[in-house]
Write a protein that holds these residues in place. Structure first.
Motif, short mmCIF file in Angstrom:
data_model
loop_
_atom_site.label_atom_id
_atom_site.label_comp_id
_atom_site.label_asym_id
_atom_site.label_seq_id
_atom_site.Cartn_x
_atom_site.Cartn_y
_atom_site.Cartn_z
N HIS A 135 43.65 18.04 40.27
CA HIS A 135 44.74 17.33 39.59
C HIS A 135 44.36 16.99 38.16
O HIS A 135 45.21 17.01 37.25
N LYS A 180 41.23 15.56 43.55
CA LYS A 180 41.26 14.78 42.31
C LYS A 180 40.82 15.64 41.11
O LYS A 180 41.40 15.54 40.03
N GLU A 187 39.11 15.07 49.23
CA GLU A 187 39.73 14.18 48.24
C GLU A 187 39.13 14.38 46.85
O GLU A 187 39.84 14.40 45.85
#
Length: 690
Positions: free
Chosen positions: A631, A628, A624
């Motif tokens: 992104h 992140k 995760e």
């Protein structure tokens, strides 16, 4: 027979023994490194100087000429120093790897001066009154001493590279000749120094002395002169050149200097000649030699970051350090690029080679400072032994194979060729032969694995996967042949075929109304091709495919180890409209810091990260965090190796963009790709995902 007449043969015999011992000292000096050489040279020069001085004293004392040390200590010490300078000049000269004619003349001149002053200071210390020098006799004595010194130097140089069987007999024969020259020189020097208190046995008729001296020494002069000329004709390149050079550890071509123009080390041709001669010597004497294949680790990034000028200067310094690390009896050549080959002679066992090899590794591990650039590199070394590891042709191949194994084991180390490597090497050579046939007969195939949207399952593209349809071993993945393709220079042709076939598939998909993007993997070697962007552009134009439909996948390792070149190539790709995907992402903990500097389009999470996301909260949290970050940098994230629904849902929960894996489709051939594409599109409904 008088005491003097009896004493002279004894002294002459001792001179012969001393000359023979000097040959042995030279052999010892050949087997030490440059760092050890200077200390051992001074030590051996002291031994030789003591022997020369004692022999000189013996000849003088045979004429009842004893030094008065208490009355003339300065002159006595001066005589000792001259003996040391004589020995140092001779030993230092014969242990050089290259000896131009100019340096031979300088060394002979220095030895003659030292020898003459040795006798002069000794006679002064013995109480000579009003000593004077007869000019013509002194010149003759000086000339004879120069020839004797040149004879000693040339003989020792020649003996070091002698490949015949009569080595010991030759040493003895030349020891007699050099001792004879020493005796004649000593007699000539004594005749040139005149004084009131004449020595016992010194003639007073100088004219008669000259005649007797000339008649006695003429054969010696002729032999010495002819010997030197013969050696020059035999050992040197074209005599019309302005610079005649002895090469006592190198075998150069008779018409051309077989040297690398950058590092001035021998090149491959000279290496092959030297190996052939060394192998014959090993066969004849029952000895062994070690061939060390030296490859620099991470040299290409130096060129990428600092430019080829700095890279060339670094290679020059590397050549110097390797030359200083080996022994004088060893040999180093530049094989090409950042590769060097060292031939270690007179190796008794593996440990004998390890001592030298470890010095090479340690020397290259030290920091280089090139034009204010601080550069750190290392090397990987593969070692094979002759004759244990095969003939000369196999010897280099085996050392090369051992070198690659050393790199695989972590680099900056050495590896001896062994049974395990032999099996792998034989397999590699067999793979090379079969790869050539595979390229000619088009045995390669492309499989395609779809990439789907993590939420909607709509197909966004596919990854092209290279396979080899081996005639006997079946369908092989790249892990079985890419290493051989890269090592033997076939990867360019294979990758060109992959890109061409991929563009053909994209074109066929467009004809069916499918806007398909396909990614292809580039090998490390392919990505270093400076003309890669132009080559890809020509393939795109040939198949009339837009650049946005082709995605180039490069491993994260390539991006890390070749950052400067990687960034430069990315800029060219961006101008073309090509996309770059960073494959195997997340395997290196420091890679995230470089991510923001790379102009890439997407990252592909390695399957080692995604396999545990459904079962481990820790794994899910790590992935995760990566998603992140990606992104935040506006990068698309693709998860590889998704095999079950739990993995998919876990990845959806952390907003992973796309996936590929057996959950959606296994890799399929092109003829099935469009059917799989249509089937996945039909099955992709938002409702079925929740």
């Amino acid at each position: 027979m008088t005491t003097t007449q009896l004493f002279i043969p004894i002294l002459f015999t001792l001179s012969v023994i001393g000359c023979y011992f000097a040959f042995e000292l030279v052999d010892r000096l050949r087997k030490v490194t440059t760092k050890e050489h200077d200390a051992m040279l001074r030590k051996n020069a002291l031994i030789v100087a003591l022997g020369v001085f004692l022999l000189h004293c013996g000849y003088q004392m045979s004429a009842d000429n004893f030094p008065k040390i208490t009355e003339h200590p300065v002159d006595f010490i001066g005589s000792l120093l001259c003996a040391y300078m004589l020995a140092l000049s001779l030993l230092n000269t014969v242990n050089k790897k290259k000896l131009p004619l100019r340096e031979l003349l300088y060394a002979s001149f220095a030895a003659a001066i030292s020898g003459y002053l040795l006798s002069y200071f000794y006679q002064i210390s013995a109480g000579s009154i009003n000593a004077r020098i007869d000019t013509w006799t002194a010149l003759f004595a000086f000339f004879l001493t120069c020839l004797t010194s040149a004879l000693a130097i040339v003989t020792m140089l020649w003996i070091k590279s002698y490949e015949g069987r009569a080595l010991q007999r030759l040493k003895l024969m030349f020891s007699v000749e050099i001792a004879l020259g020493f005796l004649a020189s000593h007699a000539a020097i004594n005749l040139s120094i005149l004084h009131n208190n004449m020595f016992i046995g010194q003639p007073t008729d100088q004219a008669g002395n000259y005649l007797v001296l000339l008649l006695t020494l003429a054969p010696v002069l002729l032999f010495i002169t002819s010997f030197i000329l013969v050696i020059f004709y035999e050992r040197n390149v074209d005599l019309t050149q302005s610079k005649l050079t002895f090469r006592n550890t190198q075998t150069a071509n008779k018409k051309f200097l077989a040297y690398d123009p950058l590092t001035h080390l021998p090149n491959r041709d000279a290496l092959n000649q030297h190996l052939a001669i060394s192998a014959k010597r090993c066969d004849r004497n029952g000895e062994s030699l070690a061939l060390a294949y030296i490859d620099l680790d991470h040299f290409k990034p130096v060129n990428d970051q600092f430019g080829h000028h700095i890279g060339d200067l670094l290679l020059i310094e590397v050549a110097k350090r390797i030359s200083n690390a080996i022994r004088n009896c060893d040999y180093v050549a530049r094989a090409g690029g950042d590769e060097f080959i060292a031939v270690l002679s007179e190796i008794e066992n593996h440990q004998s080679a390890v001592t030298v090899i470890q010095r090479i590794i340690d020397s290259l591990r030290e920091t280089f400072v090139i034009e204010n650039h601080v550069i750190e590199i290392s090397c990987s070394i593969g070692i094979s032994m002759y004759p244990q590891d095969g003939n000369l042709q196999k010897l280099k191949l085996n050392a090369d194979a051992a070198m690659y194994k050393a790199k695989e084991n972590g680099k900056n180390q050495y590896r001896f060729f062994d049974a395990e490597i032999e099996q792998a090497s034989d397999e590699m050579q067999q793979t090379r032969i079969e790869l050539k046939k595979a390229i000619t007969e088009q045995e390669f195939r492309l499989l395609f694995q779809p990439k789907v949207d993590a939420v909607t399952r709509l197909v966004h593209g596919a990854e092209a996967l290279l396979r080899w349809q081996h005639p006997t071993r079946g369908l092989l993945s790249p892990t079985h042949f890419i290493e051989a393709a890269e090592r033997f220079g076939m990867i360019e042709e294979i990758n060109a075929w992959v890109i061409s076939q991929t563009c053909s598939t994209i074109s066929q998909a467009r004809d069916r109304g499918i806007d398909l993007s396909i990614s292809v993997n580039l090998s490390n070697q392919q990505f270093r091709n400076k003309h890669l962007d132009a080559h890809i552009q020509s393939i795109l134009e040939q198949h009339q495919v837009e650049a946005r439909n082709l995605i180039l996948e490069v491993s994260e390792t390539t991006a890390i180890h070749h950052q400067a070149q990687f960034k430069e190539t990315l800029r060219h790709f961006k101008k073309q409209g090509l996309k770059i995907s960073l494959d195997d992402f997340g395997l290196h903990p420091f890679s995230l810091t470089h991510l923001q500097d790379l102009e890439i389009s997407e990252v592909k999470l390695d399957r080692s990260l995604t396999k545990s996301v459904a079962a481990s909260k820790t794994s899910l949290s790590i992935v995760e965090a990566i998603v992140k970050l990606a992104h935040a940098l506006d990068l698309n994230v693709v998860a590889e190796g998704v095999e079950d629904e739990d993995q998919r849902q876990a990845l959806v929960s952390i907003n992973c963009d796309q996936m590929q894996g057996y959950l959606f489709s296994k890799p399929v051939e092109q003829k099935f790709l469009f059917d799989v594409f249509s089937e996945l599109q039909l099955r992709s409904t938002t409702k079925s995902l929740f």
